[in-house]
Design an enzyme around this catalytic site. Structure first.
Site, mmCIF file in Angstrom:
data_model
loop_
_atom_site.group_PDB
_atom_site.id
_atom_site.type_symbol
_atom_site.label_atom_id
_atom_site.label_comp_id
_atom_site.label_asym_id
_atom_site.label_seq_id
_atom_site.Cartn_x
_atom_site.Cartn_y
_atom_site.Cartn_z
ATOM 1 N N LYS A 1 0.812 -1.219 0.000
ATOM 2 C CA LYS A 1 0.000 0.000 0.000
ATOM 3 C C LYS A 1 0.849 1.274 0.000
ATOM 4 O O LYS A 1 0.455 2.271 -0.607
ATOM 5 C CB LYS A 1 -0.957 -0.001 1.200
ATOM 6 C CG LYS A 1 -1.860 -1.227 1.273
ATOM 7 C CD LYS A 1 -2.602 -1.522 -0.020
ATOM 8 C CE LYS A 1 -3.174 -2.928 -0.018
ATOM 9 N NZ LYS A 1 -3.311 -3.547 -1.313
ATOM 10 N N GLU B 1 -2.756 7.927 7.849
ATOM 11 C CA GLU B 1 -3.414 8.906 6.981
ATOM 12 C C GLU B 1 -4.676 9.422 7.641
ATOM 13 O O GLU B 1 -5.140 8.895 8.649
ATOM 14 C CB GLU B 1 -3.689 8.315 5.585
ATOM 15 C CG GLU B 1 -4.597 7.123 5.575
ATOM 16 C CD GLU B 1 -4.722 6.451 4.196
ATOM 17 O OE1 GLU B 1 -3.808 6.591 3.347
ATOM 18 O OE2 GLU B 1 -5.736 5.786 3.985
ATOM 19 N N HIS C 1 -15.845 -6.010 5.386
ATOM 20 C CA HIS C 1 -15.039 -5.918 4.161
ATOM 21 C C HIS C 1 -15.396 -6.964 3.109
ATOM 22 O O HIS C 1 -14.650 -7.182 2.164
ATOM 23 C CB HIS C 1 -13.538 -5.945 4.495
ATOM 24 C CG HIS C 1 -13.183 -4.899 5.508
ATOM 25 N ND1 HIS C 1 -13.152 -3.555 5.199
ATOM 26 C CD2 HIS C 1 -12.917 -4.975 6.835
ATOM 27 C CE1 HIS C 1 -12.870 -2.866 6.290
ATOM 28 N NE2 HIS C 1 -12.725 -3.696 7.298
ATOM 29 N N ARG D 1 -6.987 -7.672 -10.749
ATOM 30 C CA ARG D 1 -7.657 -8.915 -11.152
ATOM 31 C C ARG D 1 -9.040 -8.574 -11.710
ATOM 32 O O ARG D 1 -9.493 -7.442 -11.600
ATOM 33 C CB ARG D 1 -7.862 -9.804 -9.914
ATOM 34 C CG ARG D 1 -8.686 -9.086 -8.854
ATOM 35 C CD ARG D 1 -9.130 -9.960 -7.717
ATOM 36 N NE ARG D 1 -10.116 -9.290 -6.886
ATOM 37 C CZ ARG D 1 -9.841 -8.476 -5.873
ATOM 38 N NH1 ARG D 1 -8.586 -8.243 -5.533
ATOM 39 N NH2 ARG D 1 -10.813 -7.892 -5.190
#
Ligand code: MV4
Length: 494
Positions: free
Chosen positions: A116, A200, A235, A291
């Site tokens: 990330k 962040e 999620h 993907r």
């Protein structure tokens, strides 16, 4: 074009890829584990090979065995689907060694986007808006405190190797920061073997909006509009729609351009998704998925592009189907993921035998499924058994069509997420398009109440349908009919 494609996956996505193969007149090869001996995809393929035991490490994650079967079957390409090896750069490396084409982006790009911090740095360099914060791992608690102060609370601590929600913690004030950093580091270290974390700004009520990207190997990159994926739980997405209810031509132009910039900057090829968080009129790059995704059908339906066929053609060296100007958004599509889970018991997996099955049909309805009547859903893999997708000219009509299709969907023997979807389609906030990533939690009570109502209604229908679906009764009914026919024949002879 390829002669033969090995599909390194199972369930509905394996069938989805094999369908594309058949339309392209390419042979398909299935690999199946012990638990998948009776699965539909293993029967659908032109050739099927047993790969090993049910556990993924012995089957769908076993690169060595997969390459072995690809060579034995003379497959010249491998499609990884989603999940399993789809974002594993080692599969690409092994394919290259053996002269097999992997249908997807380059391994180096998969690797870069999997980290990330690296992906955030690349996106900042590409001039794509990223969430305010650092794109360096934090090296000390003191530095973390300074960074958080300069960003302003609330902040979120994330693992660089994370994704899918594992390894992140929100922090509302300085007191909580030290513990959040330490715990995220420790989770990251044990889950990913990499304790790097970064900080962040925490966006409190964002929408998850993503853009479908497609790029060929000649340097052409297009986007195929947006999908709204805010209806998710832990999620796991449950419902997706295309386009996002808040999308305007101007916003699509701005977000789409950013998505294309993201892809071109890293020389992206094949299908991909650029995820954004959208909050108060602003949007920020979140992650890139390298993907084909579960929710790709809603994009296919509103853009009229077969994304899987396009993936295969691009991997075979063809130029992309269309230019950006050719891509038009037509109407509205919604997808409901049908999982073998009990939505009334915290979505506990509910594998088992499907004793009655009839999928919906009619105008504007698509079902991508991996199951059939009397199939036993194995417990080794994820619980998604099918995807119900509808299209209509407007969002309102699409919701009504989804309600209609959900009512037609009969699955007996296992509990499914169908009642949840009925409850959401009936929910006022959903109907109004008032969505953010907290939707399911925020409206928990209303959804629960709606579900209980829906399940009571379904019980009546189930009883009505029992005579059709219970094989014993059906046989009895047929033999009774034959019996009375025979009797009438005998009577008339007399
Ligand atoms: C965030 C966020 C708010 N602010 N980052 C969740 C999965 C992981 N890949 C990133 N995630 C989030 N990152 C900032 N700065 C909220 C989430 C988030 C989320 C994002 C997309 C879809 C669903 C979500 C559910 C909870 C949290």
């Amino acid at each position: 074009m390829f002669d033969k494609i090995l599909v390194a996956n199972r369930g509905e996505i394996a069938i989805r890829v094999m369908r594309a193969c058949r339309e392209l007149e390419v042979d398909s090869v299935a690999i199946y584990s012990d638990a998948d001996k009776t699965s539909l995809f293993a029967k659908y393929a032109d050739e099927s090979y047993h790969i090993g035991e049910s556990t993924p490490s012995e089957s769908y994650l076993n690169i060595e065995k997969i390459i072995d079967i690809a060579e034995k079957s003379k497959a010249d390409a491998i499609h990884p689907g989603y999940g399993f090896l789809a974002e594993n750069s080692n599969l690409g490396k092994e394919c290259e060694k053996h002269g097999i084409k992997l249908i997807g982006p380059k391994g180096s790009v998969i690797e870069a986007m999997g980290d990330k911090i690296t992906s955030k740095k690349l996106m900042r360099a590409a001039n794509v808006p990223v969430i305010p914060g650092t794109d360096k791992g934090i090296s000390s608690i003191d530095q973390g405190i300074k960074i958080a102060e300069s960003i302003g609370y609330p902040v979120i601590v994330k693992a660089s190797a994370g994704g899918g929600g594992i390894g992140m913690r929100t922090v509302y004030e300085e007191d909580e920061l030290v513990r959040a950093i330490e715990s995220t580091q420790s989770v990251a270290s044990s889950a990913f073997g990499d304790s790097t974390v970064y900080i962040e700004k925490y966006l409190e009520e964002p929408r998850h909006i993503e853009f479908q990207i497609m790029a060929d190997e000649q340097g052409n990159t297009i986007h195929l509009a947006d999908r709204e994926c805010s209806i998710q739980r832990r999620h796991q997405k449950l419902i997706e729609e295309a386009p996002s209810p808040i999308m305007t031509e101007d916003l699509r132009e701005r977000m789409g351009s950013a998505a294309i910039k993201a892809a071109t900057h890293i020389d992206y090829t094949n299908a991909g998704t650029v995820e954004f968080l959208y909050s108060n009129g602003d949007f920020y790059f979140l992650e890139m998925n390298t993907r084909i995704q579960v929710e790709h059908p809603i994009t296919e339906i509103i853009t009229n592009v077969d994304l899987v066929k396009e993936q295969i053609k691009i991997a075979a060296g063809n130029e992309i189907c269309c230019s950006q100007e050719d891509v038009e958004v037509n109407g509205h599509a919604i997808e409901c993921r049908i999982n073998a889970e009990d939505p009334l018991s915290d979505f506990a997996p509910n594998p088992g035998k499907i004793t009655g099955y009839r999928s919906p049909g009619g105008i504007g309805v698509r079902v991508d499924s991996g199951v059939y009547m009397n199939y036993t859903i194995p417990s080794f893999y994820d619980s998604m058994i099918s995807k119900l997708i509808v299209w209509s000219p407007s969002r309102n009509d699409a919701i009504n069509r989804m309600k209609r299709a959900l009512r037609e969907y009969v699955i007996l023997g296992v509990k499914t997420t169908i009642p949840f979807h009925k409850a959401i389609m009936n929910h006022e906030a959903f109907q109004q398009g008032r969505l953010n990533t907290h939707f399911v939690d925020e409206h928990h009570k209303g959804i629960q109440d709606n579900m209980e109502k829906v399940i009571a209604q379904d019980k009546e229908m189930e009883n009505r349908l029992k005579s059709t679906f219970l094989p014993g009764k059906k046989v009895a009914a047929i033999s009774a009919a034959v019996g009375s026919y025979m009797k009438s024949v005998q009577t008339s002879k007399k």
